[in-house]
Write an enzyme that holds these catalytic residues in place. Structure first.
Site, PDB file in Angstrom:
ATOM      1  N   GLY A 103       8.814  23.229 -60.398  1.00 31.19           N
ATOM      2  CA  GLY A 103       9.911  24.169 -60.612  1.00 31.19           C
ATOM      3  C   GLY A 103      10.853  24.341 -59.440  1.00 31.19           C
ATOM      4  O   GLY A 103      11.729  25.208 -59.476  1.00 31.19           O
ATOM      5  N   GLN A 104      10.678  23.518 -58.384  1.00 28.56           N
ATOM      6  CA  GLN A 104      11.599  23.647 -57.248  1.00 28.56           C
ATOM      7  C   GLN A 104      12.972  23.113 -57.631  1.00 28.56           C
ATOM      8  O   GLN A 104      13.095  22.009 -58.173  1.00 28.56           O
ATOM      9  CB  GLN A 104      11.065  22.888 -56.022  1.00 28.56           C
ATOM     10  CG  GLN A 104      11.898  23.152 -54.769  1.00 28.56           C
ATOM     11  CD  GLN A 104      11.326  22.495 -53.510  1.00 28.56           C
ATOM     12  OE1 GLN A 104      10.319  21.778 -53.557  1.00 28.56           O
ATOM     13  NE2 GLN A 104      11.977  22.735 -52.386  1.00 28.56           N
ATOM     14  N   SER A 105      14.006  23.906 -57.384  1.00 26.34           N
ATOM     15  CA  SER A 105      15.373  23.491 -57.716  1.00 26.34           C
ATOM     16  C   SER A 105      16.281  23.470 -56.494  1.00 26.34           C
ATOM     17  O   SER A 105      17.329  22.830 -56.517  1.00 26.34           O
ATOM     18  CB  SER A 105      15.962  24.404 -58.798  1.00 26.34           C
ATOM     19  OG  SER A 105      16.016  25.738 -58.346  1.00 26.34           O
ATOM     20  N   HIS A 119      11.510  27.735 -49.375  1.00 24.79           N
ATOM     21  CA  HIS A 119      11.726  29.174 -49.526  1.00 24.79           C
ATOM     22  C   HIS A 119      10.516  29.805 -50.179  1.00 24.79           C
ATOM     23  O   HIS A 119       9.897  29.225 -51.070  1.00 24.79           O
ATOM     24  CB  HIS A 119      12.990  29.469 -50.344  1.00 24.79           C
ATOM     25  CG  HIS A 119      13.062  28.725 -51.639  1.00 24.79           C
ATOM     26  ND1 HIS A 119      13.453  27.405 -51.729  1.00 24.79           N
ATOM     27  CD2 HIS A 119      12.769  29.104 -52.904  1.00 24.79           C
ATOM     28  CE1 HIS A 119      13.410  27.012 -52.994  1.00 24.79           C
ATOM     29  NE2 HIS A 119      12.988  28.022 -53.716  1.00 24.79           N
ATOM     30  N   LEU A 120      10.217  31.003 -49.726  1.00 27.61           N
ATOM     31  CA  LEU A 120       9.129  31.796 -50.293  1.00 27.61           C
ATOM     32  C   LEU A 120       9.756  32.850 -51.203  1.00 27.61           C
ATOM     33  O   LEU A 120      10.607  33.626 -50.763  1.00 27.61           O
ATOM     34  CB  LEU A 120       8.341  32.468 -49.158  1.00 27.61           C
ATOM     35  CG  LEU A 120       7.185  33.377 -49.559  1.00 27.61           C
ATOM     36  CD1 LEU A 120       6.123  32.614 -50.357  1.00 27.61           C
ATOM     37  CD2 LEU A 120       6.551  34.008 -48.322  1.00 27.61           C
ATOM     38  N   HIS A 121       9.338  32.832 -52.481  1.00 23.73           N
ATOM     39  CA  HIS A 121       9.782  33.881 -53.406  1.00 23.73           C
ATOM     40  C   HIS A 121       8.891  35.105 -53.210  1.00 23.73           C
ATOM     41  O   HIS A 121       7.664  34.986 -53.200  1.00 23.73           O
ATOM     42  CB  HIS A 121       9.608  33.443 -54.867  1.00 23.73           C
ATOM     43  CG  HIS A 121      10.454  32.292 -55.307  1.00 23.73           C
ATOM     44  ND1 HIS A 121      11.635  32.460 -56.015  1.00 23.73           N
ATOM     45  CD2 HIS A 121      10.303  30.957 -55.184  1.00 23.73           C
ATOM     46  CE1 HIS A 121      12.157  31.277 -56.310  1.00 23.73           C
ATOM     47  NE2 HIS A 121      11.361  30.343 -55.814  1.00 23.73           N
ATOM     48  N   ASN A 141       7.453  27.038 -54.814  1.00 19.48           N
ATOM     49  CA  ASN A 141       7.508  25.913 -55.742  1.00 19.48           C
ATOM     50  C   ASN A 141       7.760  24.660 -54.905  1.00 19.48           C
ATOM     51  O   ASN A 141       8.724  24.616 -54.138  1.00 19.48           O
ATOM     52  CB  ASN A 141       8.642  26.112 -56.754  1.00 19.48           C
ATOM     53  CG  ASN A 141       8.402  27.311 -57.659  1.00 19.48           C
ATOM     54  OD1 ASN A 141       7.274  27.573 -58.059  1.00 19.48           O
ATOM     55  ND2 ASN A 141       9.454  28.042 -57.977  1.00 19.48           N
ATOM     56  N   ASP A 155      17.578  36.974 -54.625  1.00 14.19           N
ATOM     57  CA  ASP A 155      17.812  35.826 -55.500  1.00 14.19           C
ATOM     58  C   ASP A 155      19.013  36.110 -56.414  1.00 14.19           C
ATOM     59  O   ASP A 155      19.193  37.225 -56.909  1.00 14.19           O
ATOM     60  CB  ASP A 155      16.555  35.542 -56.337  1.00 14.19           C
ATOM     61  CG  ASP A 155      16.581  34.159 -56.953  1.00 14.19           C
ATOM     62  OD1 ASP A 155      15.784  33.308 -56.536  1.00 14.19           O
ATOM     63  OD2 ASP A 155      17.410  33.932 -57.873  1.00 14.19           O
TER      64      ASP A 155
HETATM   65  P1  5GP Z   1      13.227  27.261 -56.751  1.00 14.19           P
HETATM   66  O1  5GP Z   1      13.491  26.997 -58.200  1.00 14.19           O
HETATM   67  O2  5GP Z   1      13.739  26.122 -55.902  1.00 14.19           O
HETATM   68  O3  5GP Z   1      11.816  27.622 -56.412  1.00 14.19           O
HETATM   69  O4  5GP Z   1      14.060  28.556 -56.357  1.00 14.19           O
HETATM   70  C1  5GP Z   1      15.413  28.516 -56.067  1.00 14.19           C
HETATM   71  C2  5GP Z   1      15.944  29.908 -56.286  1.00 14.19           C
HETATM   72  O5  5GP Z   1      17.185  30.005 -55.622  1.00 14.19           O
HETATM   73  C3  5GP Z   1      16.190  30.268 -57.742  1.00 14.19           C
HETATM   74  O6  5GP Z   1      15.418  31.411 -58.088  1.00 14.19           O
HETATM   75  C4  5GP Z   1      17.686  30.526 -57.828  1.00 14.19           C
HETATM   76  O7  5GP Z   1      18.005  31.596 -58.678  1.00 14.19           O
HETATM   77  C5  5GP Z   1      18.049  30.823 -56.376  1.00 14.19           C
HETATM   78  N1  5GP Z   1      19.379  30.439 -55.963  1.00 14.19           N
HETATM   79  C6  5GP Z   1      19.994  29.243 -56.189  1.00 14.19           C
HETATM   80  N2  5GP Z   1      21.217  29.232 -55.628  1.00 14.19           N
HETATM   81  C7  5GP Z   1      21.360  30.446 -55.015  1.00 14.19           C
HETATM   82  C8  5GP Z   1      22.421  31.027 -54.261  1.00 14.19           C
HETATM   83  O8  5GP Z   1      23.471  30.436 -54.023  1.00 14.19           O
HETATM   84  N3  5GP Z   1      22.208  32.290 -53.792  1.00 14.19           N
HETATM   85  C9  5GP Z   1      21.056  32.987 -54.036  1.00 14.19           C
HETATM   86  N4  5GP Z   1      20.958  34.220 -53.529  1.00 14.19           N
HETATM   87  N5  5GP Z   1      20.043  32.448 -54.746  1.00 14.19           N
HETATM   88  C10 5GP Z   1      20.197  31.209 -55.225  1.00 14.19           C
END
Ligand code: 5GP
Ligand code: ZN
Length: 110
Positions: free
Chosen positions: A89-91, A96-98, A83, A28
């Site tokens: 909290g999905q952005s 994707h799985l954290h 998320n 991340d």
């Molecule tokens: P979400 O908030 O959707 O569950 O998680 C998205 C994650 O993607 C966030 O933790 C954010 O830091 C990560 N992220 C967003 N853009 C990029 C990118 O361009 N490269 C990487 N490696 N991570 C990213």
């Protein structure tokens, strides 16, 4: 093309920590723990709900990758998170799985 599709297509110098037929993994950009890895399906799905409907085997592949990565990262315990939706909290709207580890985690999550 979404940002994770671009990463999957090799448009950046992202290091892949794991790859199989269905998924790949990379660190991340803004890690929330000493180990913070994102594991994504190679094909684009908006979230894990859509992925589960159309490619359930890929959901299993995500967790197999998480298990292997937790071992290769030497994690004693770890947390895996999807998320789903902006309110959760999905952005990035490519499923994707954290995989998070390397520190204690509170419960319930915020
Ligand atoms: P979400 O908030 O959707 O569950 O998680 C998205 C994650 O993607 C966030 O933790 C954010 O830091 C990560 N992220 C967003 N853009 C990029 C990118 O361009 N490269 C990487 N490696 N991570 C990213
Ligand atoms: Zn995508």
């Amino acid at each position: 093309m979404c940002i994770f599709c671009k990463i999957a297509a090799g448009e950046f110098t992202t290091e892949f920590l794991y790859e199989d037929e269905f998924v790949l993994a990379f660190r991340d950009l803004e890690p929330q723990a000493p180990t913070h890895i994102l594991i994504i399906p190679k094909n684009h799905f908006e979230n894990v709900e859509a992925l589960s409907k159309f490619e359930p085997l890929t959901v299993a592949a995500l967790f197999r990758a998480a298990t292997e990565l937790a071992e290769s990262e030497g994690l004693v315990g770890h947390r895996t998170v999807f998320n789903t939706g902006a309110s959760a909290g999905q952005s990035v709207f490519h499923a994707h799985l954290h995989l998070l580890g390397g520190r204690p985690f509170a419960w319930p999550p915020g």
